[in-house]
Design an enzyme around this catalytic site. Structure first.
Site, PDB file in Angstrom:
ATOM      1  CB  CYS A   1      -0.919  -0.011   1.217  1.00  0.00           C
ATOM      2  SG  CYS A   1      -0.033  -0.307   2.752  1.00  0.00           S
TER       3      CYS A   1
HETATM    4  P1  NAD Z   1      -9.799  -6.126   0.842  1.00  0.00           P
HETATM    5  O1  NAD Z   1     -10.367  -4.889   1.463  1.00  0.00           O
HETATM    6  O2  NAD Z   1     -10.494  -6.708  -0.325  1.00  0.00           O
HETATM    7  O3  NAD Z   1      -9.723  -7.282   1.944  1.00  0.00           O
HETATM    8  C1  NAD Z   1      -9.079  -7.099   3.183  1.00  0.00           C
HETATM    9  C2  NAD Z   1      -9.666  -8.054   4.212  1.00  0.00           C
HETATM   10  O4  NAD Z   1     -10.982  -7.647   4.522  1.00  0.00           O
HETATM   11  C3  NAD Z   1      -9.796  -9.496   3.719  1.00  0.00           C
HETATM   12  O5  NAD Z   1      -9.542 -10.367   4.789  1.00  0.00           O
HETATM   13  C4  NAD Z   1     -11.236  -9.586   3.272  1.00  0.00           C
HETATM   14  O6  NAD Z   1     -11.703 -10.909   3.327  1.00  0.00           O
HETATM   15  C5  NAD Z   1     -11.901  -8.694   4.280  1.00  0.00           C
HETATM   16  N1  NAD Z   1     -13.126  -8.027   3.847  1.00  0.00           N
HETATM   17  C6  NAD Z   1     -13.230  -7.178   2.801  1.00  0.00           C
HETATM   18  N2  NAD Z   1     -14.488  -6.689   2.757  1.00  0.00           N
HETATM   19  C7  NAD Z   1     -15.174  -7.246   3.791  1.00  0.00           C
HETATM   20  C8  NAD Z   1     -16.483  -7.118   4.313  1.00  0.00           C
HETATM   21  N3  NAD Z   1     -17.418  -6.350   3.721  1.00  0.00           N
HETATM   22  N4  NAD Z   1     -16.816  -7.820   5.419  1.00  0.00           N
HETATM   23  C9  NAD Z   1     -15.928  -8.621   6.020  1.00  0.00           C
HETATM   24  N5  NAD Z   1     -14.651  -8.782   5.594  1.00  0.00           N
HETATM   25  C10 NAD Z   1     -14.276  -8.100   4.498  1.00  0.00           C
HETATM   26  O7  NAD Z   1      -8.287  -5.772   0.494  1.00  0.00           O
HETATM   27  P2  NAD Z   1      -7.164  -6.684  -0.152  1.00  0.00           P
HETATM   28  O8  NAD Z   1      -7.362  -6.722  -1.621  1.00  0.00           O
HETATM   29  O9  NAD Z   1      -7.053  -7.958   0.564  1.00  0.00           O
HETATM   30  O10 NAD Z   1      -5.884  -5.815   0.194  1.00  0.00           O
HETATM   31  C11 NAD Z   1      -5.522  -4.700  -0.548  1.00  0.00           C
HETATM   32  C12 NAD Z   1      -5.998  -3.405   0.078  1.00  0.00           C
HETATM   33  O11 NAD Z   1      -5.536  -3.302   1.411  1.00  0.00           O
HETATM   34  C13 NAD Z   1      -5.419  -2.207  -0.642  1.00  0.00           C
HETATM   35  O12 NAD Z   1      -6.386  -1.190  -0.717  1.00  0.00           O
HETATM   36  C14 NAD Z   1      -4.235  -1.807   0.201  1.00  0.00           C
HETATM   37  O13 NAD Z   1      -3.872  -0.460   0.094  1.00  0.00           O
HETATM   38  C15 NAD Z   1      -4.781  -2.103   1.568  1.00  0.00           C
HETATM   39  N6  NAD Z   1      -3.702  -2.348   2.523  1.00  0.00           N
HETATM   40  C16 NAD Z   1      -3.466  -1.432   3.483  1.00  0.00           C
HETATM   41  C17 NAD Z   1      -2.446  -1.629   4.387  1.00  0.00           C
HETATM   42  C18 NAD Z   1      -2.139  -0.620   5.440  1.00  0.00           C
HETATM   43  O14 NAD Z   1      -1.319  -0.922   6.297  1.00  0.00           O
HETATM   44  N7  NAD Z   1      -2.704   0.552   5.449  1.00  0.00           N
HETATM   45  C19 NAD Z   1      -1.646  -2.773   4.314  1.00  0.00           C
HETATM   46  C20 NAD Z   1      -1.926  -3.713   3.317  1.00  0.00           C
HETATM   47  C21 NAD Z   1      -2.958  -3.491   2.434  1.00  0.00           C
END
Ligand code: NAD
Length: 464
Positions: free
Chosen positions: A271
Site C-alpha cells: 500500500c
Molecule cells: P480487501 O479490502 O479486499 O480485503 C481485506 C480483508 O478484509 C480481507 O480479509 C477480506 O476478506 C476482508 N473483507 C473485505 N471486505 C469485507 C467485508 N465487507 N466484510 C468482512 N470482511 C471483508 O483488500 P485486499 O485486496 O485484501 O488488500 C488490498 C488493500 O488493502 C489495498 O487497498 C491496500 O492499500 C490495503 N492495505 C493497506 C495496508 C495498510 O497498512 N494501510 C496494508 C496492506 C494493504
C-alpha cells in the site's frame, strides 16, 4: 475390519482428557470450525498468558521470529502466497517476511510512564486488550499475520485472525505452525487462532463477538469502514495511492532508480509503493531516460495505453486478476515485446487519468508533467485523495520538502528514497504492514495494541 490410525487414537485421547478435565477447547493448533470456538479458545489462552512473565513474552516473540527466518519457511510462505493469491513475486515476499521477523518491535516497545512526589507514586502501564480480532489482506497475507502476531502477543493479547479467503490455506498453515512453535516453549495453546473457513459472515461474527475487545482491519476502504462502524474500538489500516514528486533540484539518476525499485517491490502490491509520478517539466525527460535505464518500459502509443487500461481496469477499479502481476506478463497479454529485464510499465498521462487516480497495485506507473514544484505538490495532494497514507518526494530543496510534507499530511513521507524505506527497509525505524492512517495510530507496533492503565500508590515510594 476398520483400521484406526495413531492420529485418530491421539485425537480421541486428547478429547477424552479435555472432557474429563472440562477444558472447553481441546485444539492446540489454533484452527477452529466456528467463530465462537476460535474466540473462546483465544480467551482461555489469553487468561493463561496473563499469568506469564514479561520475560516469557520475550520468548514468545523470539519463537515467532525464529520460526519465520528458517529458510524453508521463508521460501514456503513466499511461494505459496504467490501461488494461492496469484499476486506478487517470490524474492520480494521472502524479503518482506524476513524484515518482519527482524524489524517488528517486541516487548521493548512497551514503556511505563511514572510520576512521583509528595503524594506517592503513580504509574501508567501499557496493558493488553485481551482478545483482538484482526482482519488481514490478500496482498501481504503472511507478513500481516506475522507482524500483527508479534506486536499483539508482545503486548499480552491473544489474536483471532480473519484472513482473506484467497489466502486461506496458507493462513491455516501459518497459524498452525506458529501454535506448534509456541507449544515448544510451553506457551498457552491457541494464543493465535482462526476459523477454518474465512468468510464475510464469519468476519461479521468475529466483529460482533462480545469477547473481542479490539478490532484491527488491514485492507481496502470497505473493511476499514465496516470495522469503524462496529461500535467497538477499531484500528483501520486502509488503502493508499502514494504519489512521488520529483523536482529540478533532485539527484535525478538516484531518484529514477529509487522510483523503479519502490514501484516494482513485490510487483507494486504494498500500500506504500509509488503509484504515480508528478515530475517537474524541466527534468521529466531526464527522469524518464534514467527510469528506462533501470528497467522501465515506456508506452507512447495512445492506442496501446488505452488497450492496457481495458486489460487491467474495470471502470475505475483494477481487475483483480492483474493485481500484483509482473510487468512482462502484462505486456505479453497485450502482445507487446519488451526487453527481458523490464520490471515496470510507464507512460505519460494527464493528471485525471484513471492510472493516476486509482490504486492499481500493479507495476504500472504513470508520469504526469507539472510546470513547477508548487503545481506538482498541489497535484500530488489531489492524487492522494486525503487518504493520509504515504507520499514520496525527491528534492534537495528543504523548503519544498517541508511544504509538501506539511500540506499532504500523509502518515509516511519519504524524502529521497524508495517508498519501502518508509517502513524500515533501507530507512531508519521499525517495520509494520499495518499502517493505520484513517484512525491515526500510524505505523502500528506492540504499544498500539494496549490500553493505558494507571496505578496509584498514595503516600509512599517517593524517594526524592
Ligand atoms: P480487501 O479490502 O479486499 O480485503 C481485506 C480483508 O478484509 C480481507 O480479509 C477480506 O476478506 C476482508 N473483507 C473485505 N471486505 C469485507 C467485508 N465487507 N466484510 C468482512 N470482511 C471483508 O483488500 P485486499 O485486496 O485484501 O488488500 C488490498 C488493500 O488493502 C489495498 O487497498 C491496500 O492499500 C490495503 N492495505 C493497506 C495496508 C495498510 O497498512 N494501510 C496494508 C496492506 C494493504
Amino acid at each position: 475390519m476398520t483400521t484406526v490410525t495413531p492420529e485418530q487414537i491421539a485425537a480421541a485421547v486428547s478429547l477424552a482428557i479435555a472432557k474429563a478435565t472440562s477444558m472447553p477447547y481441546p485444539n492446540e493448533d489454533g484452527i477452529f470450525e466456528d467463530v465462537d470456538s476460535a474466540v473462546g479458545a483465544a480467551v482461555t489462552a489469553q487468561r493463561e498468558y496473563m499469568k506469564c512473565s514479561m520475560n516469557f513474552r520475550r520468548r514468545v516473540v523470539q519463537a515467532i521470529r525464529d520460526f519465520t527466518v528458517i529458510p524453508e519457511n521463508l521460501h514456503y510462505m513466499a511461494e505459496e502466497a504467490v501461488k494461492q493469491t496469484g499476486m506478487g513475486n517470490v524474492p520480494d515476499k521472502i524479503l518482506k517476511n524476513k524484515f518482519v521477523a527482524e524489524l517488528t518491535p517486541g516487548v521493548e516497545d512497551l514503556f511505563t510512564e511514572a510520576w512521583s512526589g509528595d503524594d506517592g507514586l503513580t504509574t501508567l502501564e501499557l496493558s493488553p486488550f485481551g482478545v483482538i480480532g484482526a482482519i488481514t489482506p490478500t496482498t501481504n497475507p503472511t507478513e500481516t499475520i506475522l507482524c500483527n502476531g508479534i506486536a499483539m502477543l508482545a503486548a499480552g493479547n491473544a489474536v483471532v485472525f480473519s484472513p482473506h479467503p484467497r489466502a486461506k490455506d496458507l493462513s491455516i498453515w501459518l497459524v498452525k505452525e506458529l501454535n506448534h512453535a509456541l507449544a515448544k516453549i510451553d506457551a498457552p495453546a491457541n494464543l493465535i487462532t482462526m476459523v477454518r473457513e474465512p468468510s464475510i459472515e464469519n468476519t461479521d461474527k468475529l466483529m460482533a463477538h462480545k469477547d473481542v475487545r479490539l478490532l484491527v482491519a488491514t485492507g481496502g476502504p470497505g473493511i476499514v469502514r465496516t470495522v469503524l462502524s462496529s461500535g467497538k474500538k477499531a484500528i483501520g489500516a486502509g488503502a493508499g495511492n502514494p504519489p512521488v514528486v520529483v523536482d529540478e533540484t533532485a539527484d535525478i539518476e538516484q531518484a529514477a532508480k529509487d522510483i523503479v525499485d519502490g514501484a516494482t517491490f513485490d510487483n507494486n502490491l504494498p500500500c506504500t509503493a509509488e503509484k504515480e509520478v508528478i515530475a517537474v517539466d524541466a527534468i521529466a525527460d531526464l527522469l524518464k531516460f534514467n527510469m528506462l535505464k533501470n528497467g522501465a518500459f515506456e508506452l507512447t502509443d495512445p492506442g496501446e495505453i488505452a488497450k492496457l487500461q481495458e486489460l487491467v481496469m474495470d471502470g475505475k477499479l483494477p481487475r483483480t486478476e492483474w493485481v500484483g502481476k509482473s510487468a512482462l506478463s502484462i505486456l505479453k497479454a497485450l502482445g507487446i515485446k519488451a526487453p527481458s529485464n523490464t520490471r515496470l510499465i510507464t507512460m505519460e498521462t494527464e493528471l485525471m487519468h484513471p492510472f493516476v487516480l486509482s490504486e492499481l497495485m500493479m507495476p504500472i506507473l504513470p508520469i504526469v508533467r507539472a510546470k513547477n514544484v508548487d503545481e506538482a505538490i498541489d497535484w500530488a495532494i489531489i492524487c492522494e485523495h486525503n487518504l493520509r497514507h504515504t507520499a514520496i518526494m525527491h528534492s534537495t530543496n528543504v523548503t519544498s520538502l517541508t511544504k509538501m510534507a506539511r500540506l499532504i499530511q500523509t502518515t509516511i513521507f519519504v524524502k529521497n528514497g524508495p517508498s519501502y524505506s518508509g517502513i524500515g527497509i533501507g530507512g531508519e525505524g521499525f517495520i509494520t504492514f499495518t499502517i493505520a492512517g484513517p484512525t491515526g495510530e500510524g505505523l502500528t507496533s506492540a504499544r498500539t495494541f494496549t490500553r493505558k492503565r494507571r496505578c496509584v500508590l498514595v503516600g509512599g515510594l517517593n524517594v526524592r
